[in-house]
Design a protein around this motif. Sequence first.
Motif, PDB file in Angstrom:
ATOM      1  N   VAL A  97      50.831   4.169  23.518  1.00  0.00           N
ATOM      2  CA  VAL A  97      50.580   5.414  22.615  1.00  0.00           C
ATOM      3  C   VAL A  97      50.313   6.751  23.536  1.00  0.00           C
ATOM      4  O   VAL A  97      50.735   7.781  22.987  1.00  0.00           O
ATOM      5  CB  VAL A  97      49.798   5.071  21.595  1.00  0.00           C
ATOM      6  N   SER A  98      49.142   6.456  24.437  1.00  0.00           N
ATOM      7  CA  SER A  98      48.814   7.422  25.058  1.00  0.00           C
ATOM      8  C   SER A  98      50.127   8.282  26.152  1.00  0.00           C
ATOM      9  O   SER A  98      50.199   9.577  26.297  1.00  0.00           O
ATOM     10  CB  SER A  98      47.877   7.076  26.307  1.00  0.00           C
ATOM     11  N   ALA A  99      50.812   7.200  26.538  1.00  0.00           N
ATOM     12  CA  ALA A  99      52.097   7.867  27.232  1.00  0.00           C
ATOM     13  C   ALA A  99      52.995   8.624  26.184  1.00  0.00           C
ATOM     14  O   ALA A  99      53.675   9.697  26.695  1.00  0.00           O
ATOM     15  CB  ALA A  99      52.854   6.789  28.025  1.00  0.00           C
ATOM     16  N   ASP A 113      47.175  20.983  17.467  1.00  0.00           N
ATOM     17  CA  ASP A 113      45.871  20.608  17.156  1.00  0.00           C
ATOM     18  C   ASP A 113      45.674  19.766  16.008  1.00  0.00           C
ATOM     19  O   ASP A 113      44.815  18.918  16.102  1.00  0.00           O
ATOM     20  CB  ASP A 113      45.126  21.769  16.500  1.00  0.00           C
ATOM     21  N   ARG A 114      46.653  19.650  15.175  1.00  0.00           N
ATOM     22  CA  ARG A 114      46.617  18.814  13.927  1.00  0.00           C
ATOM     23  C   ARG A 114      46.930  17.342  14.328  1.00  0.00           C
ATOM     24  O   ARG A 114      46.533  16.617  13.773  1.00  0.00           O
ATOM     25  CB  ARG A 114      47.373  19.409  12.778  1.00  0.00           C
ATOM     26  N   ALA A 115      47.958  17.218  15.091  1.00  0.00           N
ATOM     27  CA  ALA A 115      48.507  16.066  15.592  1.00  0.00           C
ATOM     28  C   ALA A 115      47.853  15.417  16.679  1.00  0.00           C
ATOM     29  O   ALA A 115      48.276  14.340  17.338  1.00  0.00           O
ATOM     30  CB  ALA A 115      49.923  16.175  15.587  1.00  0.00           C
ATOM     31  N   SER A 116      46.853  15.975  17.433  1.00  0.00           N
ATOM     32  CA  SER A 116      46.418  15.680  18.646  1.00  0.00           C
ATOM     33  C   SER A 116      45.725  14.326  18.335  1.00  0.00           C
ATOM     34  O   SER A 116      44.761  14.189  17.414  1.00  0.00           O
ATOM     35  CB  SER A 116      45.625  16.746  19.381  1.00  0.00           C
ATOM     36  N   ILE A 117      46.055  13.191  19.340  1.00  0.00           N
ATOM     37  CA  ILE A 117      45.326  11.844  18.906  1.00  0.00           C
ATOM     38  C   ILE A 117      44.485  11.650  20.197  1.00  0.00           C
ATOM     39  O   ILE A 117      44.072  10.405  20.216  1.00  0.00           O
ATOM     40  CB  ILE A 117      46.208  10.860  18.863  1.00  0.00           C
ATOM     41  N   ASN A 172      44.020   3.886  12.488  1.00  0.00           N
ATOM     42  CA  ASN A 172      44.342   4.306  11.018  1.00  0.00           C
ATOM     43  C   ASN A 172      44.570   5.846  11.374  1.00  0.00           C
ATOM     44  O   ASN A 172      45.569   6.591  10.987  1.00  0.00           O
ATOM     45  CB  ASN A 172      43.678   4.123   9.896  1.00  0.00           C
ATOM     46  N   THR A 173      43.591   6.516  11.965  1.00  0.00           N
ATOM     47  CA  THR A 173      43.697   8.074  11.963  1.00  0.00           C
ATOM     48  C   THR A 173      44.965   8.516  13.117  1.00  0.00           C
ATOM     49  O   THR A 173      45.736   9.481  12.741  1.00  0.00           O
ATOM     50  CB  THR A 173      42.497   8.458  12.680  1.00  0.00           C
ATOM     51  N   ILE A 174      45.227   7.528  14.106  1.00  0.00           N
ATOM     52  CA  ILE A 174      46.342   7.667  15.213  1.00  0.00           C
ATOM     53  C   ILE A 174      47.478   7.816  14.213  1.00  0.00           C
ATOM     54  O   ILE A 174      48.497   8.537  14.451  1.00  0.00           O
ATOM     55  CB  ILE A 174      46.313   6.637  16.251  1.00  0.00           C
ATOM     56  N   GLY A 175      47.616   6.782  13.439  1.00  0.00           N
ATOM     57  CA  GLY A 175      48.984   6.638  12.486  1.00  0.00           C
ATOM     58  C   GLY A 175      49.162   7.667  11.686  1.00  0.00           C
ATOM     59  O   GLY A 175      50.246   8.072  11.257  1.00  0.00           O
ATOM     60  N   PRO A 232      51.885  13.072  24.627  1.00  0.00           N
ATOM     61  CA  PRO A 232      52.121  14.279  25.023  1.00  0.00           C
ATOM     62  C   PRO A 232      53.420  14.659  24.933  1.00  0.00           C
ATOM     63  O   PRO A 232      53.758  15.930  24.823  1.00  0.00           O
ATOM     64  CB  PRO A 232      51.943  13.987  26.660  1.00  0.00           C
ATOM     65  N   LEU A 233      54.298  14.004  24.493  1.00  0.00           N
ATOM     66  CA  LEU A 233      55.529  14.323  23.950  1.00  0.00           C
ATOM     67  C   LEU A 233      55.859  14.882  22.793  1.00  0.00           C
ATOM     68  O   LEU A 233      56.740  15.567  22.323  1.00  0.00           O
ATOM     69  CB  LEU A 233      56.589  13.111  24.143  1.00  0.00           C
ATOM     70  N   LEU A 234      55.096  14.500  21.930  1.00  0.00           N
ATOM     71  CA  LEU A 234      54.906  15.000  20.671  1.00  0.00           C
ATOM     72  C   LEU A 234      55.171  16.578  20.420  1.00  0.00           C
ATOM     73  O   LEU A 234      55.871  17.155  19.546  1.00  0.00           O
ATOM     74  CB  LEU A 234      53.846  14.506  19.762  1.00  0.00           C
ATOM     75  N   VAL A 235      54.423  17.178  20.977  1.00  0.00           N
ATOM     76  CA  VAL A 235      54.421  18.645  20.918  1.00  0.00           C
ATOM     77  C   VAL A 235      55.703  19.398  21.368  1.00  0.00           C
ATOM     78  O   VAL A 235      56.140  20.014  20.622  1.00  0.00           O
ATOM     79  CB  VAL A 235      53.123  19.243  21.482  1.00  0.00           C
ATOM     80  N   SER A 236      56.101  18.999  22.362  1.00  0.00           N
ATOM     81  CA  SER A 236      57.300  19.292  22.857  1.00  0.00           C
ATOM     82  C   SER A 236      58.638  18.990  22.145  1.00  0.00           C
ATOM     83  O   SER A 236      59.540  19.640  21.888  1.00  0.00           O
ATOM     84  CB  SER A 236      57.662  18.777  24.275  1.00  0.00           C
TER      85      SER A 236
END
Length: 294
Positions: A173-175, A217-221, A261-264, A178-182
Amino acid sequence: MLKSMTGYGRAEASDHGYRILVEIKAVNHRYAEVMVRMPRDYLMFEDGIKKAVSERVSRGRLDCYITIEMTEQQGRTVTLDEELAVKIKSAADALAERLGMVERLALSDLLRQPDVMSVTQEESDPELLGRLLLQLTGAAADDLVRMRQAEGARLAVDVKERIDKLRIVTESVSARSPLLVSEYRERLEKRLREALAGQSFVVDEARLLTEVAVLADRASIVEELVRLNSHCAQFDELLLTTEPVGRKLDFLVQEMNREVNTIGSKANDLQIAQHVVEMKALLEQVREQIQNVE
């Protein structure tokens, strides 16, 4: 080292004219509860028995079964009044002769006469009996603890494997994070192009960057992942301690579930959602196992 809440302990001895058997059976319970079942004549020792068990076990329902039997060869004294027996026999024989009777008083009849033979119960030494009983209770409780430790060691291996698997999934999940924003930026640009197809299209970089920053900011986990890794490290430390940690582990699993749960809910990503399902399954398996831990 973990200790299971289930187990069985036993101790037995024959001494001071008594045979004493102490058995302790333990099952899961939220708190420590010691129940004693023993003959009513010895209830004065109940508090001492509970204390001896509670000093060794801090959690679980513990049923203590106490058996106390007097040994056959000790504890009773037979007294024979030979002088009285002789007098009764002489009087009986004289009466039979006077009445012209052939029958004579039999030994069995003579021994049944009042005060000729008496059986008295020796008084036991309550202090001596109490010490023996508490000693055996402690031995049975120690036997129970050894069994709980052995089972706890097996539980520790099992939950450690599951926490290690959780750590591996967390790294995935950590890997991915970082790709979520791009990827969101690419999807946003694609939607704009499709909406403005056939028109002169100029991307408002400032507006796009603002939208991306809001999402980032909203999706940062990142914080959730840091806390989750910290909880995994705490879990490993608790597995090595000699203190009762069942409640602490239970609380820690609740906190780990909250982070997952928060990550999801924040990530909004299919791959991470699949990882979250796997993480929740692992945590549920851990939670079920630590319900058995003292």
